[in-house]
Design a protein around this motif. Structure first.
Motif, mmCIF file in Angstrom:
data_model
loop_
_atom_site.group_PDB
_atom_site.id
_atom_site.type_symbol
_atom_site.label_atom_id
_atom_site.label_comp_id
_atom_site.label_asym_id
_atom_site.label_seq_id
_atom_site.Cartn_x
_atom_site.Cartn_y
_atom_site.Cartn_z
ATOM 1 N N LEU A 146 74.586 61.157 -27.333
ATOM 2 C CA LEU A 146 73.480 61.914 -26.745
ATOM 3 C C LEU A 146 73.474 63.343 -27.270
ATOM 4 N N TRP A 147 74.651 63.948 -27.380
ATOM 5 C CA TRP A 147 74.735 65.301 -27.920
ATOM 6 C C TRP A 147 74.277 65.352 -29.369
ATOM 7 N N LEU A 148 74.658 64.365 -30.158
ATOM 8 C CA LEU A 148 74.245 64.323 -31.559
ATOM 9 C C LEU A 148 72.739 64.113 -31.675
ATOM 10 N N THR A 149 72.191 63.283 -30.801
ATOM 11 C CA THR A 149 70.748 63.048 -30.814
ATOM 12 C C THR A 149 69.977 64.337 -30.562
ATOM 13 N N PHE A 150 70.395 65.079 -29.549
ATOM 14 C CA PHE A 150 69.719 66.338 -29.229
ATOM 15 C C PHE A 150 69.938 67.372 -30.331
ATOM 16 N N CYS B 233 74.704 55.444 -36.495
ATOM 17 C CA CYS B 233 75.484 55.724 -35.289
ATOM 18 C C CYS B 233 75.275 54.682 -34.200
ATOM 19 N N GLN B 234 74.356 53.755 -34.427
ATOM 20 C CA GLN B 234 74.072 52.675 -33.482
ATOM 21 C C GLN B 234 73.777 53.230 -32.086
ATOM 22 N N LEU B 235 72.800 54.111 -32.024
ATOM 23 C CA LEU B 235 72.449 54.745 -30.762
ATOM 24 C C LEU B 235 71.618 53.827 -29.882
ATOM 25 N N SER B 236 71.794 53.962 -28.604
ATOM 26 C CA SER B 236 70.929 53.264 -27.660
ATOM 27 C C SER B 236 69.694 54.121 -27.409
ATOM 28 N N PRO B 237 68.553 53.506 -27.078
ATOM 29 C CA PRO B 237 67.325 54.276 -26.878
ATOM 30 C C PRO B 237 67.466 55.296 -25.748
ATOM 31 N N LEU B 238 66.825 56.438 -25.908
ATOM 32 C CA LEU B 238 66.844 57.457 -24.870
ATOM 33 C C LEU B 238 65.936 57.065 -23.718
ATOM 34 N N ASP C 262 78.806 62.487 -23.520
ATOM 35 C CA ASP C 262 78.238 61.405 -24.331
ATOM 36 C C ASP C 262 77.980 61.963 -25.726
ATOM 37 N N LEU C 263 78.872 61.628 -26.674
ATOM 38 C CA LEU C 263 78.780 62.177 -28.024
ATOM 39 C C LEU C 263 77.460 61.804 -28.683
#
Length: 286
Positions: free
Chosen positions: A6-10, A34-39, A3-4
């Protein structure tokens, strides 16, 4: 499954947690583009727990000094009468040792007052499910205000070579530490600013800030793990998760090492300017 996002978030969290630039502001800006979904709760817990473990390993000597000071405080508090009877006899033979003990005790009191108020506030916010305002305006404005404050205090406050942490400085620092819960303030930023205002060097300010921030991060991580106990096996023990956490650990550790090395020869001005630009970018982008 890789999951790109998720990796970028971390990666972003692993870098910004060890810099006085507001990880909240970066995550907000990052999620917009990046239009990320909430963790999930477990992932959020890991984002606190991993930096806490990094700091625990990096500053274990300071942790031991705090524990030594705690033991001395216990001895003075509960065994004072017994120690008082023999103190005059051994005083002349243990002058150097008594100086070290006094330093450890003073350091423990400073760390206690620097940590406990923020721990209590964090516990109250967590158990009562209190969410502080996370609006763009609040985060961007705080990034600018506290960026200006950090740069101004760092450039105008002289370093006091003989300055040491004691109970009084710990109480002042601890009260300001509470502001770290306000989005956009930056925990490390306000801690460095306060320590510099008290006359400590940049490296010593960072050392104490990281030390007192360790229990906060560990508490937040453990609290999150307890909330996500039913999902721990799926989140923490997959091959992708282990690689993700290991990569974040290495990236965070490298950032911490480089930042401490940077402080030995540079001021906080560049980071202050960066925070101001970040705040302006947030206010103009949303």
């Amino acid at each position: 499954m890789f999951d790109l996002h998720l990796w970028l978030t971390f990666a972003v969290q692993g870098i910004t947690e060890f810099l006085p630039v507001s990880s909240t502001a970066h995550m907000l800006l990052f999620s917009k583009f990046c239009q990320l979904s909430p963790l999930g709760v477990a992932e959020t817990a890991a984002l606190h727990l991993i930096p806490g473990l990094i700091l625990l390993g990096a500053f274990w000597r300071d942790v031991l000094e705090v524990l030594q000071g705690f033991g001395l405080w216990i001895g003075q508090t509960f065994l004072y009468k017994r120690n008082r009877m023999t103190s005059n006899k051994v005083q002349t033979d243990k002058t150097e040792e008594s100086h070290k003990d006094a330093s450890s005790l003073s350091f423990f009191k400073a760390a206690f007052w620097g940590t406990v108020p923020a721990l209590l506030v964090g516990a109250i916010l967590g158990f009562c499910h209190i969410e502080l305002p996370h609006s763009i305006r609040v985060i961007g404005t705080n990034s600018i205000i506290f960026g200006v404050l950090m740069g101004f205090i760092d450039l105008t406050t002289p370093v006091l070579p003989q300055k040491q942490w004691d109970e009084r400085s710990g109480k002042i620092w601890g009260l300001m530490h509470i502001l770290a819960f306000v989005p956009g303030v930056s925990r490390l930023g306000i801690c460095l600013t306060t320590a510099r205002a008290l006359g400590f060097s940049r490296e010593e300010s960072a050392r104490f800030s990281f030390l007192c921030g360790t229990p906060i991060l560990l508490m937040a991580g453990i609290f999150g793990l307890l909330k996500a106990s039913n999902d721990l096996a799926n989140v923490f023990f997959s091959a992708n998760a282990l690689m993700l956490f290991g990569g974040t650990f290495l990236l965070g550790g490298a950032t911490l090492w480089l930042f401490l090395k940077y402080l030995r020869h540079h001021t906080l001005l560049l980071l202050a300017i960066y925070r101001i630009c970040l705040g302006l970018l947030l206010l103009l982008s949303f």
